[in-house]
Design a protein around this motif. Structure first.
Motif, PDB file in Angstrom:
ATOM      1  N   GLN A 277      -3.906  84.120   3.478  1.00 34.80           N
ATOM      2  CA  GLN A 277      -2.483  84.306   3.202  1.00 34.80           C
ATOM      3  C   GLN A 277      -2.087  83.766   1.836  1.00 34.80           C
ATOM      4  OE1 GLN A 277      -0.082  82.754   6.374  1.00 34.80           O
ATOM      5  NE2 GLN A 277      -0.363  84.572   7.625  1.00 34.80           N
ATOM      6  N   ASP A 278      -2.902  82.885   1.281  1.00 32.67           N
ATOM      7  CA  ASP A 278      -2.593  82.318  -0.027  1.00 32.67           C
ATOM      8  C   ASP A 278      -3.158  83.171  -1.173  1.00 32.67           C
ATOM      9  OD1 ASP A 278      -1.225  80.158   1.009  1.00 32.67           O
ATOM     10  OD2 ASP A 278      -3.051  78.980   1.253  1.00 32.67           O
ATOM     11  N   LEU A 279      -3.886  84.240  -0.850  1.00 34.30           N
ATOM     12  CA  LEU A 279      -4.481  85.086  -1.878  1.00 34.30           C
ATOM     13  C   LEU A 279      -3.506  86.178  -2.311  1.00 34.30           C
ATOM     14  CD1 LEU A 279      -8.073  85.543  -0.417  1.00 34.30           C
ATOM     15  CD2 LEU A 279      -7.283  83.852  -2.079  1.00 34.30           C
ATOM     16  N   ILE A 280      -3.568  86.576  -3.569  1.00 33.43           N
ATOM     17  CA  ILE A 280      -2.749  87.657  -4.111  1.00 33.43           C
ATOM     18  C   ILE A 280      -3.655  88.863  -4.339  1.00 33.43           C
ATOM     19  CG2 ILE A 280      -1.272  88.372  -6.024  1.00 33.43           C
ATOM     20  CD1 ILE A 280      -0.603  85.426  -6.454  1.00 33.43           C
ATOM     21  N   ALA A 281      -3.263  90.016  -3.804  1.00 31.42           N
ATOM     22  CA  ALA A 281      -4.137  91.197  -3.822  1.00 31.42           C
ATOM     23  C   ALA A 281      -4.059  91.951  -5.153  1.00 31.42           C
ATOM     24  CB  ALA A 281      -3.789  92.118  -2.662  1.00 31.42           C
ATOM     25  N   ILE A 282      -4.389  91.279  -6.262  1.00 32.06           N
ATOM     26  CA  ILE A 282      -4.508  91.911  -7.579  1.00 32.06           C
ATOM     27  C   ILE A 282      -5.866  91.531  -8.127  1.00 32.06           C
ATOM     28  CG2 ILE A 282      -3.621  91.977  -9.946  1.00 32.06           C
ATOM     29  CD1 ILE A 282      -0.859  91.397  -8.842  1.00 32.06           C
ATOM     30  N   SER A 283      -6.686  92.527  -8.483  1.00 29.04           N
ATOM     31  CA  SER A 283      -8.057  92.237  -8.895  1.00 29.04           C
ATOM     32  C   SER A 283      -8.143  91.708 -10.316  1.00 29.04           C
ATOM     33  CB  SER A 283      -8.922  93.497  -8.759  1.00 29.04           C
ATOM     34  OG  SER A 283      -8.427  94.529  -9.609  1.00 29.04           O
ATOM     35  N   ALA A 284      -7.193  92.082 -11.209  1.00 29.06           N
ATOM     36  CA  ALA A 284      -7.235  91.620 -12.596  1.00 29.06           C
ATOM     37  C   ALA A 284      -5.837  91.668 -13.202  1.00 29.06           C
ATOM     38  CB  ALA A 284      -8.191  92.485 -13.420  1.00 29.06           C
ATOM     39  N   PHE A 285      -5.604  90.803 -14.214  1.00 34.56           N
ATOM     40  CA  PHE A 285      -4.316  90.769 -14.901  1.00 34.56           C
ATOM     41  C   PHE A 285      -4.608  90.538 -16.382  1.00 34.56           C
ATOM     42  CE2 PHE A 285      -0.294  88.156 -15.842  1.00 34.56           C
ATOM     43  CZ  PHE A 285       0.404  89.301 -16.203  1.00 34.56           C
ATOM     44  N   THR A 286      -4.446  91.606 -17.198  1.00 35.18           N
ATOM     45  CA  THR A 286      -4.747  91.524 -18.633  1.00 35.18           C
ATOM     46  C   THR A 286      -3.583  92.079 -19.443  1.00 35.18           C
ATOM     47  OG1 THR A 286      -5.805  93.715 -18.635  1.00 35.18           O
ATOM     48  CG2 THR A 286      -7.221  91.820 -18.189  1.00 35.18           C
ATOM     49  N   TRP A 287      -3.585  91.835 -20.768  1.00 31.40           N
ATOM     50  CA  TRP A 287      -2.553  92.365 -21.651  1.00 31.40           C
ATOM     51  C   TRP A 287      -3.098  92.514 -23.065  1.00 31.40           C
ATOM     52  CZ3 TRP A 287      -2.209  87.456 -19.465  1.00 31.40           C
ATOM     53  CH2 TRP A 287      -2.406  86.381 -20.329  1.00 31.40           C
ATOM     54  N   GLY A 288      -2.344  93.199 -23.921  1.00 31.07           N
ATOM     55  CA  GLY A 288      -2.725  93.392 -25.322  1.00 31.07           C
ATOM     56  C   GLY A 288      -1.664  94.189 -26.050  1.00 31.07           C
ATOM     57  N   THR A 289      -1.860  94.453 -27.381  1.00 31.07           N
ATOM     58  CA  THR A 289      -0.864  95.182 -28.178  1.00 31.07           C
ATOM     59  C   THR A 289      -1.034  96.687 -28.074  1.00 31.07           C
ATOM     60  OG1 THR A 289      -2.302  94.998 -30.121  1.00 31.07           O
ATOM     61  CG2 THR A 289      -0.642  93.280 -29.793  1.00 31.07           C
ATOM     62  N   GLY A 290      -2.209  97.155 -27.697  1.00 22.76           N
ATOM     63  CA  GLY A 290      -2.454  98.594 -27.598  1.00 22.76           C
ATOM     64  C   GLY A 290      -2.262  99.109 -26.187  1.00 22.76           C
ATOM     65  N   ALA A 291      -2.302 100.458 -26.052  1.00 21.24           N
ATOM     66  CA  ALA A 291      -2.197 101.079 -24.730  1.00 21.24           C
ATOM     67  C   ALA A 291      -3.458 100.782 -23.926  1.00 21.24           C
ATOM     68  CB  ALA A 291      -1.997 102.583 -24.878  1.00 21.24           C
ATOM     69  N   PRO A 292      -3.347 100.699 -22.606  1.00 23.27           N
ATOM     70  CA  PRO A 292      -4.535 100.448 -21.785  1.00 23.27           C
ATOM     71  C   PRO A 292      -5.455 101.666 -21.773  1.00 23.27           C
ATOM     72  CG  PRO A 292      -2.664 100.940 -20.388  1.00 23.27           C
ATOM     73  CD  PRO A 292      -2.123 100.862 -21.777  1.00 23.27           C
ATOM     74  N   GLY A 293      -6.631 101.481 -21.234  1.00 20.43           N
ATOM     75  CA  GLY A 293      -7.594 102.570 -21.153  1.00 20.43           C
ATOM     76  C   GLY A 293      -7.237 103.585 -20.080  1.00 20.43           C
ATOM     77  N   SER A 294      -8.169 104.490 -19.821  1.00 23.82           N
ATOM     78  CA  SER A 294      -7.938 105.565 -18.847  1.00 23.82           C
ATOM     79  C   SER A 294      -7.773 105.011 -17.445  1.00 23.82           C
ATOM     80  CB  SER A 294      -9.125 106.541 -18.871  1.00 23.82           C
ATOM     81  OG  SER A 294     -10.320 105.888 -18.490  1.00 23.82           O
TER      82      SER A 294
END
Length: 310
Positions: free
Chosen positions: A100-117
């Motif tokens: 119950q303490d886990l958050i169901a998101i596998s990754a959290f990233t950011w940057g100045t460009g658009a994300p990949g496909s």
């Protein structure tokens, strides 16, 4: 040799004659005590405070165990199913509670460009808090080129444990200063006692807006209170948020939810009507009240465990 050791020796000699000299016999646990020992029904007799080896884990009343006889008998191990099978459900419940303490998101990233496909642009992001108090996000999109992952099943709110803020004993309409823990019945002719546990408004507050699945309460029978054998504990509800200066008034009851020998631990499961009353606030706590020597006993503990439906 002490009186206890001599008694144990005499009993062992009698048992030798009855069982042909067997060194290990089976017995049934009748209670588990506050000191880690157990009470046993062995060879037709009741034995109190029998020590156990570390191999006997998860001790519970009703277990069949192997006992090494002698002047001081010792429980060696439990007889029965493979612990791997009997522990599986308990381990699963612990894992679910931890998850119950886990958050169901596998990754959290950011940057100045658009994300990949594979990424999809969100036009509006919605958020709410679920019944377990965890954050839930929903992304609104103009188009959906890929199917949405399945929403996880709704989790039940976390289990809550509530300890009493106070407890005490009453006799003849007023607090009894001679009883340090909640007590029922009477050992003398001075009148029956009644004991109570008080939780303020914490129970109703913990249940507000939730569906209660079960309520259980853990107790230990105090040593030196009455006979060694099992005593039926007569439970009641009460409507006091704190210890009264006058009489402890009783509500619904009695319900015989536990029978405990001296030093024994036990868990009382409250009836459905009682958990409804406590969750709504129409009742506030628990009490015990018995009559005479046959129902004389004192209890410690009183921690309430509340589980909820999803």
């Amino acid at each position: 040799m002490s009186i206890r050791d001599q008694l144990g020796k005499d009993l062992a000699e009698q048992a030798d004659a009855a069982t042909g000299g067997l060194q290990t016999v089976s017995a049934q646990v009748t209670d588990v005590t506050d000191e880690g020992t157990v009470h046993l029904l062995m060879l037709g007799s009741q034995f109190y405070d029998v020590a156990c080896t570390d191999a006997y884990r998860n001790r519970a009343a009703g277990d069949w165990v192997a006992v090494r006889r002698g002047a001081v008998p010792v429980v060696l191990w439990r007889l029965g199913d493979d612990p791997q099978d009997t522990d599986e459900d308990h381990i699963t419940e612990v894992a679910k509670d931890a998850a119950q303490d886990l958050i169901a998101i596998s990754a959290f990233t950011w940057g100045t460009g658009a994300p990949g496909s594979g990424f999809q642009q969100v036009t509006t992001l919605w958020a709410k808090k679920d019944g377990a108090g965890k954050g839930v996000l929903y992304a609104q999109m103009t188009s959906v080129p890929d199917t949405s992952p399945e929403a996880p099943a709704t989790r039940a709110p976390r289990t809550v444990k509530i300890s009493p803020t106070d407890s005490g004993t009453w006799r003849r309409g007023r607090p009894d200063d001679y009883a340090s823990t909640p007590t029922q019945g009477a050992w003398t002719s001075l009148g029956d006692r009644r004991g109570g546990w008080f939780y303020g408004t914490a129970i109703a507050s913990a249940c507000a807006g939730k569906s209660v699945k079960a309520m259980t309460v853990r107790f230990t029978r105090k040593r030196g209170s009455g006979v060694n054998g099992k005593v039926k504990m007569r439970f009641y509800l009460h409507n006091h948020t704190s210890a009264p200066s006058g009489q402890l008034n009783l509500g619904d009851g009695p319900e015989t939810l536990l029978s405990l020998a001296v030093g024994a631990k036990g868990t009382a499961t409250l009836p459905a009507a009682w958990r409804t009353a406590l969750a709504s606030g129409s009742a506030r706590g628990l009490a015990i009240y018995g009559h005479g020597r046959s129902e004389y006993a004192a209890l410690t503990g009183g921690t309430l465990t509340i589980t909820f439906n999803a």
